[in-house]
Structure formats: structure tokens, C-alpha cells
Design a protein around this motif. Structure first.
Motif, PDB file in Angstrom:
ATOM      1  N   ASP A  47       0.811  -1.219   0.000  1.00 28.42           N
ATOM      2  CA  ASP A  47       0.000   0.000   0.000  1.00 28.42           C
ATOM      3  C   ASP A  47       0.846   1.272   0.000  1.00 28.42           C
ATOM      4  O   ASP A  47       0.743   2.123   0.880  1.00 28.42           O
ATOM      5  CB  ASP A  47      -0.959  -0.006   1.191  1.00 28.42           C
ATOM      6  N   GLY A  91       0.400  -4.633  -3.718  1.00 31.21           N
ATOM      7  CA  GLY A  91      -0.841  -4.030  -4.188  1.00 31.21           C
ATOM      8  C   GLY A  91      -1.110  -2.633  -3.681  1.00 31.21           C
ATOM      9  O   GLY A  91      -0.571  -2.181  -2.679  1.00 31.21           O
ATOM     10  N   GLY A 125      -3.613  -4.427  -6.900  1.00 31.66           N
ATOM     11  CA  GLY A 125      -4.535  -4.211  -5.790  1.00 31.66           C
ATOM     12  C   GLY A 125      -5.878  -3.715  -6.292  1.00 31.66           C
ATOM     13  O   GLY A 125      -6.103  -3.596  -7.498  1.00 31.66           O
ATOM     14  N   HIS A 152      -2.765  -9.065  -2.418  1.00 30.81           N
ATOM     15  CA  HIS A 152      -3.163  -7.774  -1.865  1.00 30.81           C
ATOM     16  C   HIS A 152      -4.218  -7.919  -0.775  1.00 30.81           C
ATOM     17  O   HIS A 152      -3.987  -7.567   0.384  1.00 30.81           O
ATOM     18  CB  HIS A 152      -3.684  -6.843  -2.957  1.00 30.81           C
ATOM     19  N   HIS A 166      -3.736  -4.194   2.115  1.00 35.17           N
ATOM     20  CA  HIS A 166      -5.121  -3.761   1.920  1.00 35.17           C
ATOM     21  C   HIS A 166      -5.769  -3.083   3.119  1.00 35.17           C
ATOM     22  O   HIS A 166      -6.423  -2.048   2.963  1.00 35.17           O
ATOM     23  CB  HIS A 166      -5.982  -4.942   1.471  1.00 35.17           C
TER      24      HIS A 166
END
Length: 241
Positions: A47, A91, A125, A152, A166
Motif C-alpha cells: 500500500d 498491491g 490491488g 493484496h 489492503h
């Protein structure tokens, strides 16, 4: 009143563990929010949300447009220190897929330099399901390493151990009269959820309902990010927001 940026415990604490285990694999969580898998010589991040400032600006919500440079700079310091053979971004590396096509030349050059001499994998993602060839590396939906699946979003019914992003986990504890809330690595030994690495990424308390089905609660640990180290905290000591 909260003290400014308190750390969790003395850096010299003799019982401080430096590695978290996932399915028997020893992984080193870093205070900057990355995870180093020494046996695989692999650095994991999740992220990054690069270009989030630009994406917000396009919607008329102005933020300082320096998040991409800041995030890549921090990542560069970790890579320089660890010098991994492989980097895997789990992701939401870009806040929007189309943002990956619009990196300014300086940021793209920085990203290209970080990839030089190592394998680089972009796991797609929900924010960036499609990524262009211009950013380099290998784009994939998931990746498997030594029996651990890297993806992800947490799977609803995992068939084995996994490391995911995530959810941007954050943990909250009370210590010496001070409430401390930090990004964290959340794990029960079978699944590990990475903290968000991006400069503008928010967070969700690990006691939130979204985490409930992901962990065996009595085995939950939150490895909270301090200024210079990462500290394991038992799930029973965590506080809701």
C-alpha cells in the motif's frame, strides 16, 4: 496530554524479539513499515499509494504533491540498507491505475533506480488492478514463495499461509498513562497483514470488525512500529479506537 511521538519501550529491552514467524518462516519487520524475508532475500512492502496527492488534486481536494517523492525516498533508504535481491509490492502501489502513467520524470527515474540490479514484482490491488509496462518490474495477481502466498487482499478462505496488505492495520495500547496508536504488522502466525507504507495512507484498528475473521484472536499479535524498532504486543493488550 499525549507526549510527542513516545516510543513503546527501551530500545535495549532484553526480551525484544526481532523476527515474526509466519508458517515457520522468520521474517524481520522494519520500523519503516517494510518486511524483510532474509531466507528469500526479499523485501515486502504494501500500500504505497503513490500519486495519492495527485489523485486527490484531480478531484479538487488539494494536498501537498510530495507524497510520491517522500514514499520512494523512504523506500530507497530501506533498499540501500538491506540490498535485497527481490522487492515485492503487495498491491495498491498506486492510488489509481492511471496514475502510474503520469509519474513525473524525476519520480520515474527514482523508481527505475530502485529496481536496478534486482527483481521487482508489482502485485495488483483494488486501487491499481492494471499497471503499465513503463513502471518496470513484473505485474502479477499473486505470488507464491516457499509455500506462502503473497497477495493484496486477504482471501476469504485461505488454503495456506499468506502475507497481504489492503487493510492498513493500526494498533492502540495504553502504557505508563499514555495512549499510543501506531501502524503495525498484524499476525496470528499463519496470516500476516502488512502496514500501509504510503505517506498519505490511513489506517484501521486491528480490533475493527474487518479483521475479526482473519485471525485466531487468542494468537493475534500486533508488531507496532516505533521510531527505531518494531515491538510485538499481545492481542489481549490492544485497545479499540
Amino acid at each position: 496530554m499525549l507526549r510527542a511521538r513516545p516510543d513503546l519501550m527501551p530500545e535495549t529491552a532484553p526480551t525484544l524479539r526481532s523476527h515474526v514467524e509466519v508458517a515457520g518462516h522468520a521474517l524481520k519487520p522494519l520500523a519503516a513499515g517494510a518486511l524483510y524475508w532474509e531466507a528469500e532475500d526479499t523485501l515486502l512492502v504494501a500500500d504505497l499509494h503513490l500519486e495519492k496527492g495527485a489523485a486527490f488534486a484531480a478531484l479538487g481536494m488539494l494536498l501537498p504533491p510530495y507524497d510520491t517523492r517522500s514514499t520512494l525516498s523512504r523506500l530507497g533508504k530501506i533498499i540501500a540498507h538491506v540490498d535485497p535481491a527481490r522487492v515485492v509490492a503487495l498491491g495498491d502501489s498506486f492510488h489509481r491505475s492511471e496514475c502510474a502513467d503520469n509519474l513525473v520524470a524525476e519520480d520515474l527515474a527514482m523508481l527505475t533506480k530502485l529496481q536496478r540490479g534486482r527483481d521487482w514484482f508489482w502485485i495488483c490491488g483494488n486501487h491499481d488492478p492494471h499497471l503499465p509496462d513503463s513502471i518496470g518490474g513484473t505485474v502479477c495477481a499473486t505470488l507464491s514463495m516457499s509455500g506462502v502466498t503473497l497477495r493484496h487482499e486477504p482471501s476469504e478462505a485461505p488454503s495456506g499461509p499468506e502475507i497481504v496488505g489492503h487493510l492498513h492495520p493500526i494498533a492502540r495500547i495504553a502504557r505508563r498513562g499514555t495512549v499510543i496508536r501506531r501502524r503495525c504488522f498484524a499476525t496470528d502466525g499463519k496470516r500476516l497483514v502488512m502496514p500501509a507504507f504510503g505517506a498519505y495512507a490511513g489506517g484501521l484498528n486491528v480490533l475493527h470488525e474487518a479483521f475479526r475473521p482473519l485471525f485466531l484472536r487468542h494468537q493475534l499479535e500486533a508488531w507496532m512500529m516505533g521510531r527505531h524498532a518494531v515491538y510485538p504486543v499481545l492481542g489481549s493488550l490492544l485497545l479499540p479506537d
